[in-house]
Design a protein around this motif. Structure first.
Motif, PDB file in Angstrom:
ATOM      1  N   GLY A   1      -2.113  21.086  21.474  1.00 20.84           N
ATOM      2  CA  GLY A   1      -3.166  22.006  21.898  1.00 20.84           C
ATOM      3  C   GLY A   1      -3.843  21.554  23.180  1.00 20.84           C
ATOM      4  N   GLU A   2      -4.154  20.263  23.243  1.00 21.14           N
ATOM      5  CA  GLU A   2      -4.853  19.767  24.435  1.00 21.14           C
ATOM      6  C   GLU A   2      -3.949  19.819  25.649  1.00 21.14           C
ATOM      7  OE1 GLU A   2      -6.320  15.946  23.245  1.00 21.14           O
ATOM      8  OE2 GLU A   2      -7.365  16.930  21.578  1.00 21.14           O
ATOM      9  N   GLY A   3      -2.684  19.529  25.450  1.00 24.70           N
ATOM     10  CA  GLY A   3      -1.739  19.629  26.567  1.00 24.70           C
ATOM     11  C   GLY A   3      -1.642  21.056  27.076  1.00 24.70           C
ATOM     12  N   TYR A   4      -1.614  22.007  26.149  1.00 24.74           N
ATOM     13  CA  TYR A   4      -1.542  23.419  26.542  1.00 24.74           C
ATOM     14  C   TYR A   4      -2.790  23.797  27.343  1.00 24.74           C
ATOM     15  CZ  TYR A   4      -1.406  28.490  26.084  1.00 24.74           C
ATOM     16  OH  TYR A   4      -1.411  29.829  26.347  1.00 24.74           O
ATOM     17  N   ALA A   5      -3.963  23.351  26.856  1.00 21.98           N
ATOM     18  CA  ALA A   5      -5.209  23.684  27.553  1.00 21.98           C
ATOM     19  C   ALA A   5      -5.193  23.128  28.977  1.00 21.98           C
ATOM     20  CB  ALA A   5      -6.403  23.143  26.769  1.00 21.98           C
ATOM     21  N   ALA A   6      -4.735  21.876  29.110  1.00 17.72           N
ATOM     22  CA  ALA A   6      -4.708  21.267  30.443  1.00 17.72           C
ATOM     23  C   ALA A   6      -3.732  22.009  31.343  1.00 17.72           C
ATOM     24  CB  ALA A   6      -4.318  19.797  30.326  1.00 17.72           C
ATOM     25  N   GLY A   7      -2.589  22.391  30.778  1.00 24.11           N
ATOM     26  CA  GLY A   7      -1.605  23.123  31.571  1.00 24.11           C
ATOM     27  C   GLY A   7      -2.154  24.447  32.059  1.00 24.11           C
ATOM     28  N   MET A   8      -2.828  25.185  31.158  1.00 20.07           N
ATOM     29  CA  MET A   8      -3.382  26.476  31.545  1.00 20.07           C
ATOM     30  C   MET A   8      -4.498  26.303  32.573  1.00 20.07           C
ATOM     31  SD  MET A   8      -1.684  28.796  30.073  1.00 20.07           S
ATOM     32  CE  MET A   8      -2.347  30.344  29.520  1.00 20.07           C
ATOM     33  N   ALA A   9      -5.289  25.226  32.441  1.00 22.34           N
ATOM     34  CA  ALA A   9      -6.360  24.982  33.414  1.00 22.34           C
ATOM     35  C   ALA A   9      -5.760  24.793  34.807  1.00 22.34           C
ATOM     36  CB  ALA A   9      -7.175  23.760  33.007  1.00 22.34           C
ATOM     37  N   ASN A  10      -4.695  24.028  34.879  1.00 20.68           N
ATOM     38  CA  ASN A  10      -4.054  23.812  36.181  1.00 20.68           C
ATOM     39  C   ASN A  10      -3.405  25.084  36.690  1.00 20.68           C
ATOM     40  OD1 ASN A  10      -4.554  21.385  37.226  1.00 20.68           O
ATOM     41  ND2 ASN A  10      -2.888  20.325  36.161  1.00 20.68           N
ATOM     42  N   ASP A  11      -2.860  25.849  35.761  1.00 16.31           N
ATOM     43  CA  ASP A  11      -2.271  27.133  36.115  1.00 16.31           C
ATOM     44  C   ASP A  11      -3.311  27.995  36.837  1.00 16.31           C
ATOM     45  OD1 ASP A  11      -0.024  28.609  36.060  1.00 16.31           O
ATOM     46  OD2 ASP A  11      -0.393  29.519  34.089  1.00 16.31           O
ATOM     47  N   GLY A  12      -4.515  28.053  36.244  1.00 19.77           N
ATOM     48  CA  GLY A  12      -5.573  28.856  36.848  1.00 19.77           C
ATOM     49  C   GLY A  12      -6.061  28.265  38.152  1.00 19.77           C
ATOM     50  N   LEU A  13      -6.234  26.940  38.152  1.00 22.94           N
ATOM     51  CA  LEU A  13      -6.810  26.296  39.340  1.00 22.94           C
ATOM     52  C   LEU A  13      -5.881  26.396  40.556  1.00 22.94           C
ATOM     53  CD1 LEU A  13      -8.539  23.104  37.985  1.00 22.94           C
ATOM     54  CD2 LEU A  13      -9.586  25.112  39.010  1.00 22.94           C
ATOM     55  N   SER A  14      -4.592  26.503  40.299  1.00 14.79           N
ATOM     56  CA  SER A  14      -3.682  26.574  41.447  1.00 14.79           C
ATOM     57  C   SER A  14      -3.931  27.849  42.250  1.00 14.79           C
ATOM     58  CB  SER A  14      -2.234  26.531  40.968  1.00 14.79           C
ATOM     59  OG  SER A  14      -1.973  27.657  40.188  1.00 14.79           O
TER      60      SER A  14
ATOM     61  N   ALA B   1      -4.560  19.100   9.809  1.00 10.66           N
ATOM     62  CA  ALA B   1      -5.032  18.931  11.187  1.00 10.66           C
ATOM     63  C   ALA B   1      -4.082  19.558  12.198  1.00 10.66           C
ATOM     64  CB  ALA B   1      -5.219  17.449  11.495  1.00 10.66           C
ATOM     65  N   ILE B   2      -2.827  19.852  11.800  1.00 12.43           N
ATOM     66  CA  ILE B   2      -1.850  20.365  12.771  1.00 12.43           C
ATOM     67  C   ILE B   2      -2.336  21.692  13.364  1.00 12.43           C
ATOM     68  CG2 ILE B   2       0.492  21.284  13.030  1.00 12.43           C
ATOM     69  CD1 ILE B   2       1.434  19.357  10.926  1.00 12.43           C
ATOM     70  N   GLY B   3      -2.642  22.650  12.463  1.00 13.30           N
ATOM     71  CA  GLY B   3      -2.996  23.988  12.932  1.00 13.30           C
ATOM     72  C   GLY B   3      -4.276  23.998  13.745  1.00 13.30           C
ATOM     73  N   SER B   4      -5.269  23.224  13.313  1.00 15.54           N
ATOM     74  CA  SER B   4      -6.566  23.263  13.982  1.00 15.54           C
ATOM     75  C   SER B   4      -6.468  22.804  15.429  1.00 15.54           C
ATOM     76  CB  SER B   4      -7.559  22.381  13.232  1.00 15.54           C
ATOM     77  OG  SER B   4      -7.717  22.884  11.937  1.00 15.54           O
ATOM     78  N   GLY B   5      -5.670  21.768  15.661  1.00 15.44           N
ATOM     79  CA  GLY B   5      -5.508  21.301  17.040  1.00 15.44           C
ATOM     80  C   GLY B   5      -4.821  22.347  17.894  1.00 15.44           C
ATOM     81  N   ILE B   6      -3.743  22.943  17.362  1.00 19.25           N
ATOM     82  CA  ILE B   6      -3.010  23.949  18.141  1.00 19.25           C
ATOM     83  C   ILE B   6      -3.907  25.153  18.402  1.00 19.25           C
ATOM     84  CG2 ILE B   6      -1.031  25.516  18.123  1.00 19.25           C
ATOM     85  CD1 ILE B   6       0.487  23.502  16.499  1.00 19.25           C
ATOM     86  N   GLY B   7      -4.595  25.635  17.355  1.00 20.86           N
ATOM     87  CA  GLY B   7      -5.435  26.824  17.496  1.00 20.86           C
ATOM     88  C   GLY B   7      -6.523  26.633  18.535  1.00 20.86           C
ATOM     89  N   ALA B   8      -7.256  25.525  18.442  1.00 14.00           N
ATOM     90  CA  ALA B   8      -8.343  25.287  19.392  1.00 14.00           C
ATOM     91  C   ALA B   8      -7.795  25.123  20.810  1.00 14.00           C
ATOM     92  CB  ALA B   8      -9.133  24.048  18.979  1.00 14.00           C
TER      93      ALA B   8
ATOM     94  N   GLY C   1      -7.123  27.090  26.404  1.00 13.17           N
ATOM     95  CA  GLY C   1      -6.268  27.416  27.542  1.00 13.17           C
ATOM     96  C   GLY C   1      -6.557  28.801  28.084  1.00 13.17           C
ATOM     97  N   LYS C   2      -6.675  29.767  27.181  1.00 16.51           N
ATOM     98  CA  LYS C   2      -6.929  31.142  27.628  1.00 16.51           C
ATOM     99  C   LYS C   2      -8.318  31.259  28.247  1.00 16.51           C
ATOM    100  CE  LYS C   2      -4.869  35.137  27.699  1.00 16.51           C
ATOM    101  NZ  LYS C   2      -3.564  35.317  28.354  1.00 16.51           N
ATOM    102  N   ALA C   3      -9.279  30.489  27.732  1.00 14.65           N
ATOM    103  CA  ALA C   3     -10.625  30.527  28.298  1.00 14.65           C
ATOM    104  C   ALA C   3     -10.616  30.006  29.734  1.00 14.65           C
ATOM    105  CB  ALA C   3     -11.577  29.709  27.435  1.00 14.65           C
TER     106      ALA C   3
END
Lengths: 323, 82
Positions: free
Chosen positions: A30-43, A104-111, A116-118
């Motif tokens: 989940g955290e990796g996805y969020a970071a990836g999406m943040a960079n996606d937007g920032l680019s 804990a698996i689902g909660s990390g992915i969900g958050a 990422g979308k935010a």
């Protein structure tokens, strides 16, 4: 030769590893996805880096919390006292580790999905960043509740007085209790994350429908949570129902099977209802004047998707009460 | 633990019932949820066709439910008949 204490000690180490190993999967993804999406937007808009990075870090911190629960439980199990414990402790530890780790698996992915979308939403509409953050926080904190169910069951298994429960079929009851809450938490938590992504997107694009979107988000999350609640309920029944001592395999397998049945059975409806809520929210944000018909269709569709979860609950209850 | 042959068979039948219903519930749940979500999307686009879209959603979900019901039948057979 092996003594009981050796088995319990080995189980403590194995369970600790299971809790942390499974528990780390979701948060990492989940955290990796969020970071990836943040960079996606920032680019595309690097000048918004302050808002986006702030949002990314808040979202990642929430995704991390499930892994921190798993870490706490893993440490508690690791340094647990094996001496003087009944053999049932061996199985209770395994149940606790599986319950916490799997939940804990689902909660990390969900958050992480929500965060990422935010980030993308904030890049698109920086003026709405506070509202986007609020909606993301509502969604990702609800995503943590299945992990909290897992933690509660893990604590019950670790600290409850087990002396009243006979080893046979108690071993299957405590293992089933861990599997039921742990597995059934995966689907609802990911589903809630999926639902939140479209709510966040809707708030970013149509800030004027903010209150309608948030209200419907909470309705959708509430229904999506239901199968995780069933899993929690079956775990509590397995722990507190009170079983006669029985050395047959039938008695043990019935209880283990109840946990497995409700655990797996909770995954699908949770995921499906999350998808339903996400697509309904997308259009509620776009066309709030149609929110009546959309929310009605959403609830009807979710009720049908819930049915297999209810079948699993019925079979699990039959296995506990009748068999 | 003292296990006889009949007990072994009965025990694994119960485990099979739980696995059948538990694993069998995953697919219909996801599939029906997806169908419902797409119905919401379609109604958002064309709210005037809500009746037709809801009907199609329910028919599609009923078909998708079938594997869940097969699982339920097998689970009940394993519990009460075998």
């Amino acid at each position: 030769m092996f003594e009981t204490i050796d088995y319990v000690q080995a189980s403590l180490f194995l369970s600790s590893g299971l809790a942390m190993g499974f528990g780390a999967i979701g948060a990492g993804l989940g955290e990796g996805y969020a970071a990836g999406m943040a960079n996606d937007g920032l680019s595309s808009r690097p000048e918004k880096s302050v808002e986006v990075i702030k949002n990314m870090l808040v979202g990642q911190a929430i995704a991390e919390s499930a892994a921190i629960f798993a870490l706490v439980v893993a440490i508690l199990i690791l340094f647990g006292n094996a001496s003087g414990q009944p053999p049932l402790k061996l199985w209770a530890c395994l149940g606790a580790g599986l319950s916490m780790g799997l939940a804990a698996i689902g909660s990390g992915i969900g958050a992480g999905l929500a965060a990422g979308k935010a980030c993308i939403g904030i890049v698109r509409q920086p003026a709405n960043s506070n509202r986007i953050l609020t909606t993301m926080l509502i969604g990702s904190s609800v995503c943590q509740t299945p992990a909290i169910f897992g933690m509660v069951i893990a604590f019950l298994l670790l600290f409850l007085d087990l002396s009243a429960i006979p080893l046979y079929p108690g071993w299957a009851a405590v293992l089933g209790a861990g599997l039921s809450t742990g597995l059934s938490a995966i689907g609802p938590a990911i589903g809630e994350g999926i639902a939140t992504t479209q709510a966040v997107d809707g708030v970013a694009r149509h800030h004027e429908t903010y209150s309608t979107t948030n209200r419907m988000l909470l309705v959708g999350l509430g229904v999506t949570e239901s199968t995780a609640v069933y899993g929690f309920l079956i775990s509590l029944m397995l722990l507190f129902y009170g079983f006669e001592e029985s050395h047959t395999l039938t008695a043990s397998m019935g209880l283990l099977s109840a946990g497995v049945c409700m655990g797996f059975g909770g995954i699908g409806p949770g995921l499906g209802e999350g998808i339903t809520a996400s697509l309904a929210l997308r259009w509620i944000a776009r066309k709030p004047e149609d929110s009546g018909i959309l929310s009605r269709t959403m609830l009807v569709g979710m009720a049908v998707a819930e049915s297999t979860g209810i079948y699993s609950l019925i079979i699990a209850l039959l296995l506990i009460v009748v068999m | 633990m003292d296990i006889s042959g009949a007990d072994f068979i009965r025990g694994l039948a119960l485990l099979g019932a739980g696995l059948a219903m538990g694993l069998g519930a995953i697919g219909p749940g996801v599939g029906e949820g997806f169908a419902a979500g797409k119905a919401c999307e379609a109604i958002g686009r064309k709210p005037e066709e809500a009746g037709l879209l809801t009907r199609t959603m329910l028919v599609g979900q009923a078909v998708s439910e079938s594997t869940g019901i097969y699982s339920l039948v097998i689970a009940l057979l394993l519990l009460f008949v075998v």
